[in-house]
Design a protein around this motif. Structure first.
Motif, PDB file in Angstrom:
ATOM      1  N   ALA A  40      45.545  49.962  46.597  1.00 36.06           N
ATOM      2  CA  ALA A  40      45.888  48.817  47.403  1.00 36.06           C
ATOM      3  C   ALA A  40      47.190  48.069  46.701  1.00 36.06           C
ATOM      4  CB  ALA A  40      44.583  48.031  47.850  1.00 36.06           C
ATOM      5  N   LEU A  41      46.897  47.923  45.612  1.00 38.83           N
ATOM      6  CA  LEU A  41      47.992  47.071  44.980  1.00 38.83           C
ATOM      7  C   LEU A  41      49.355  47.622  44.813  1.00 38.83           C
ATOM      8  CD1 LEU A  41      45.970  45.607  41.527  1.00 38.83           C
ATOM      9  CD2 LEU A  41      47.344  44.192  43.366  1.00 38.83           C
ATOM     10  N   ASP A  42      49.251  49.239  44.697  1.00 41.46           N
ATOM     11  CA  ASP A  42      50.468  49.841  44.612  1.00 41.46           C
ATOM     12  C   ASP A  42      51.112  49.839  45.913  1.00 41.46           C
ATOM     13  OD1 ASP A  42      50.203  50.382  42.089  1.00 41.46           O
ATOM     14  OD2 ASP A  42      49.479  52.632  42.342  1.00 41.46           O
ATOM     15  N   GLN A  43      50.390  50.215  47.032  1.00 39.97           N
ATOM     16  CA  GLN A  43      50.908  49.982  48.622  1.00 39.97           C
ATOM     17  C   GLN A  43      51.509  48.594  48.859  1.00 39.97           C
ATOM     18  OE1 GLN A  43      48.853  51.509  51.635  1.00 39.97           O
ATOM     19  NE2 GLN A  43      47.841  53.136  50.727  1.00 39.97           N
ATOM     20  N   GLN A  44      50.745  47.537  48.094  1.00 40.82           N
ATOM     21  CA  GLN A  44      51.250  46.198  48.643  1.00 40.82           C
ATOM     22  C   GLN A  44      52.553  46.108  47.566  1.00 40.82           C
ATOM     23  OE1 GLN A  44      46.835  44.571  49.436  1.00 40.82           O
ATOM     24  NE2 GLN A  44      47.888  43.704  48.209  1.00 40.82           N
ATOM     25  N   GLU A  45      52.675  46.851  46.547  1.00 45.07           N
ATOM     26  CA  GLU A  45      53.788  46.513  45.792  1.00 45.07           C
ATOM     27  C   GLU A  45      53.604  45.139  44.914  1.00 45.07           C
ATOM     28  OE1 GLU A  45      57.642  47.309  47.517  1.00 45.07           O
ATOM     29  OE2 GLU A  45      57.189  49.241  47.879  1.00 45.07           O
ATOM     30  N   VAL A  46      52.453  44.847  44.793  1.00 43.01           N
ATOM     31  CA  VAL A  46      52.074  43.607  43.928  1.00 43.01           C
ATOM     32  C   VAL A  46      51.156  43.823  42.673  1.00 43.01           C
ATOM     33  CG1 VAL A  46      50.590  41.395  44.209  1.00 43.01           C
ATOM     34  CG2 VAL A  46      51.549  42.410  46.135  1.00 43.01           C
ATOM     35  N   ALA A  47      51.528  43.448  41.262  1.00 43.05           N
ATOM     36  CA  ALA A  47      51.024  43.629  40.312  1.00 43.05           C
ATOM     37  C   ALA A  47      50.162  42.461  39.959  1.00 43.05           C
ATOM     38  CB  ALA A  47      51.860  43.737  38.954  1.00 43.05           C
ATOM     39  N   LEU A  48      49.117  42.619  39.440  1.00 42.16           N
ATOM     40  CA  LEU A  48      48.072  41.485  38.972  1.00 42.16           C
ATOM     41  C   LEU A  48      48.516  40.770  37.579  1.00 42.16           C
ATOM     42  CD1 LEU A  48      44.455  42.867  39.787  1.00 42.16           C
ATOM     43  CD2 LEU A  48      45.762  41.308  41.151  1.00 42.16           C
ATOM     44  N   GLN A  49      48.326  39.657  37.623  1.00 44.25           N
ATOM     45  CA  GLN A  49      48.754  38.944  36.578  1.00 44.25           C
ATOM     46  C   GLN A  49      47.670  37.979  35.713  1.00 44.25           C
ATOM     47  OE1 GLN A  49      52.124  36.774  37.864  1.00 44.25           O
ATOM     48  NE2 GLN A  49      53.389  38.425  38.301  1.00 44.25           N
ATOM     49  N   PRO A  50      47.849  37.597  34.605  1.00 50.84           N
ATOM     50  CA  PRO A  50      46.526  36.840  34.075  1.00 50.84           C
ATOM     51  C   PRO A  50      46.627  35.530  34.806  1.00 50.84           C
ATOM     52  CG  PRO A  50      47.882  37.849  32.332  1.00 50.84           C
ATOM     53  CD  PRO A  50      48.438  38.251  33.458  1.00 50.84           C
ATOM     54  N   GLY A  51      45.761  34.987  35.144  1.00 53.35           N
ATOM     55  CA  GLY A  51      45.423  33.674  35.998  1.00 53.35           C
ATOM     56  C   GLY A  51      45.435  33.723  37.299  1.00 53.35           C
ATOM     57  N   ASP A  52      45.591  34.956  37.909  1.00 54.09           N
ATOM     58  CA  ASP A  52      45.769  35.153  39.518  1.00 54.09           C
ATOM     59  C   ASP A  52      44.435  35.104  40.124  1.00 54.09           C
ATOM     60  OD1 ASP A  52      48.248  35.896  39.643  1.00 54.09           O
ATOM     61  OD2 ASP A  52      47.989  38.026  39.734  1.00 54.09           O
TER      62      ASP A  52
END
Lengths: 296, 296, 296, 296
Positions: D171-183
């Motif tokens: 899902a993250l890849d499809q959305q082109e979003v990477a999780l970051q600390p503090g999210d």
């Protein structure tokens, strides 16, 4: 506590009803023969937000309206004719509010409630596993009013006054009534009437002291009640926190009736009578609000 | 409604107690002579979150723990010795939960409650100004069980069964009991026992129909109770929403006892008895949970 | 009221959100650019039984324990390992307790709430049909602190002090901040800090007067809040009961934030900031307790 | 548990806020720069008696009317003009009702809550001494929607479906979003929308499994939320009771947002945004109902 006389084990190790066991059918039948006038007395005070002795930490008792005429659409949706509907309430009540009956699980000492059950057997969700109010059922017997205020010729005992065995005996003598095992004994201080009339503050309160508690326990009553918030005086006699509760409720298994409305019985000088109490069958609860009913 | 016979005005224009006015001291004294065994019956079912017939729109009845042994610090702060403390509850209760007594303000028709008071006299904050449960007081009289299920030789009437006058008369005849003015009449369907045993759903329920309501009203009872949620059958007889309530509560001023636990009286075939009910004195309320107490 | 300027009809006859309509995406994006420090401020006071300004008629707010470690049997019954369980609460809360946002249905005048909806559209069971708190949703915009106490060089305004338009203007001038349409305006009196420190009684309270209410309404704010119980002074200015509520809430459709904790913003002299408020979506409710969040 | 990596001690032995410590002012300022449209999203579902996923043992959430137009006499007694008055509510709410934020004291394992505090530190009267919801304050940061349902091309995951790390990564890849600390990570299953539309039952529910919980914990989020009742799947993955809560809440100190309304964010394909949450400051509580507010 260990060296004092108690009723633990008297009705078996699994008993949860204490001196209510004294209320045999014979005793009930005898109590039915007491009434002379047939007058019905309602011995409770109102349950309401103010004007009654609600202890602050218990929160405000509230009657809230669940439905009234403005919700008639609910009735219509179920086929109600125009102008037809139901009024209903939702209640938020501390179980020890207003006139109420303490269950035997209410107080503990040495980490034990009546009959030696551990004090930690009450959980948040399930309530008390032992000696909860739903174990009580209907209570009927001979009620005896011990009007200490009247025997002293006063409207009310002084705030904080500690009632002694002599006070109780004197009142009984004046009334020409003797206590018998299984009696439902109601002690009048006059305090509650004065409080509700706005003449005294909620604290201190007159009530029985430790010696009077022991004196009463010795008489083997089924229940003890009073027209104050804790049966015993507040501040507690000899500074023993819940000392009266420990002797009566914990050690002797005597249920306690608090905030009793004894005004009308006193006015009629009705000293012995049929008394009936129907505690709500609230699973796991430590008390139940009640309206005790007397027949004079 | 206007052309039907009612009790409006029968005890004056300011009456709020309806047929409870029939409970004279003489009648009470007579009722005291009924008991033969001295056995005490507790006629209520539990108040708890599940397993009892709580109607969904009223919300879940809850007993919550206000304090237990984990709060002993409160007792210590007030001088309590180690191991001493109090267990207490907070209650959230629909007033019409479990076994309860409907006040005369509970239902209305043609925008009027009993005795012609306007239906809109109940406000959210203050509750009902007229005919609220705190006007009731202690109730004592002759209780009569009408065991319709037993008279038909069944454990329980069918769900939705509409009890007729003939059903009631047949049960009374079999029991060899006649209804008298001022009686506290309890009609047994067997439904509640079956529900609590998990054998039937909450709806539909057997109960009296419109003709049976009129038949009973004619007998001039002080109270009518039943072992179901609304005295009357659900679905309502002839599709008249609250039809039984309208005849009994609104038109005749007869308080209703719902969700009665009649199992033990029935098992003992105890058909007439002393009955005592202490409604809580909840200011402005439309009902009170109660534990009616019978002496057989 | 009829001759005074109002916002009724300004956003259409079916509007239920009043000046919240001013919070356009553009205005929100502009507000996002205000913060300089990135410091997060939590603008609420505790919800608890005592120590906070709970008005008595609303009843005691209560957090009760629904389950804790003593109920671990519930977890075990569902497959929980030893030592695993859940702690949960039950809450009893007046919706106007602690820091809260008044819905537009909260007050009425001339039998009408905001936008001319009839005042009697709120029933016991369903709550308000119009302008209830669930119509509000998330609120984000430019917050402005108007620190009247600081501008006068005092810790707190005197109890009962009536804030004037000149007081507000002077504070704004000193702060070098100008009010803009759609602002979320928070007025600081210093009262709440003093109350919670036990230095002043719950009544009287300083707050805005009628002229200040009109002055503020003229500025077209999206919300007005204050660190007191009613925004306006108590006793009410010019003895007009709810006069400030009538001007702001009823006539202008401005939601009100009461019992705001403004101490930290004031200490930091943070006069404009991003402000975000998430009112609970309580169907039909007249208010919601909230914790407004500011970013400085 | 002892051998698994945890956040205990990471922010000191007296920490009660867990990964909320990651929300530094710098991170907050960065999050303020995310919004592009300025659209405000309200991420909660209604609080009401029915139609929302209320778990039965918690009791019915109730909004009750405290005062309405029928109580105008109260306003009059205080000087209110005719037609002037206030509408108010009383609320009865499980703290874990509707959309809510779990406090770190909510769950325990091996008799310990987050950071090693003993599980028995929650008492009936006072609530939780450690890690209660009032320790949380305002929360602001970067919100990330992980729309697992959308990434699989379905409206909703199947009831009981266990989300895997691969599902999240896809899902993250499809959305082109990477999780970051503090999210503040919000995982969408589509279940809640289906439930509220009446298309699925309350149980079972899709949600993250144990591996996904560990995967997420590794990413060091400040908060994890989901559009279901427990973040994790029910029945619990691998039959570990509260297994997801133990990993996230207990071991890693990550607060959980449950019953999130993610429909509108998903419809707008708004995958990262500013997110603000104002937990009520309920002293000692284990959770708070909230309306999280997002800006897209």
């Amino acid at each position: 506590m260990k060296t004092r006389k108690t009723n633990w084990g008297r009705w078996g190790d699994s008993d949860e009803r204490g001196t209510l066991n004294l209320l045999t059918p014979e005793l009930v039948l005898a109590a039915l023969r007491l009434p002379k006038t047939g007058k019905t007395y309602s011995l409770s005070i109102p349950i309401q937000r103010s004007g009654v002795p609600n202890l602050e930490y218990r929160g405000t008792p509230q009657r809230l309206t669940l439905t009234n005429h403005d919700d008639e659409a609910m009735a219509r949706a179920n086929g109600g004719a125009p102008g037809v509907g139901a009024n209903e309430d939702q209640l938020i009540l501390p179980s020890h509010t207003s006139t109420h009956l303490d269950a035997l699980c209410h107080a503990y000492a040495d980490d034990k409630i009546y009959n030696g059950y551990p004090a930690d057997q009450m959980t948040p969700y399930s309530g008390a596993a032992k000696c909860s109010i739903d174990k009580v059922g209907g209570i009927v017997g001979r009620g005896v009013l011990v009007d200490v205020a009247a025997s002293k010729g006063v409207d009310r005992l002084e705030p904080g006054y500690v009632i002694t065995p002599a006070d109780l005996q004197e009142a009984l003598d004046q009334q020409e009534v003797a206590l018998q095992p299984g009696d439902l004994v109601l002690i009048r201080t006059g305090w509650l009437e004065a409080f509700m009339a706005g003449r005294v503050d909620i604290m201190p309160q007159p009530g029985i002291g430790l010696e009077a508690a022991a004196f009463l326990a010795e008489k083997d009553p089924a229940i003890i009640g009073s027209d104050n918030s804790a049966i015993e005086s507040i501040p507690f006699d000899q500074h023993v926190y819940l000392g009266g509760h420990i002797i009566l409720l914990v050690e002797h298994g005597i249920h306690l009736l608090e905030n009793m409305n004894l005004a009308e019985l006193a006015a009629d000088r009705c000293f012995d009578f049929l008394l009936s109490i129907g505690a709500l069958k609230i699973t796991g609860a430590t008390a139940s609000p009640v309206t005790p009913v007397a027949i004079g």
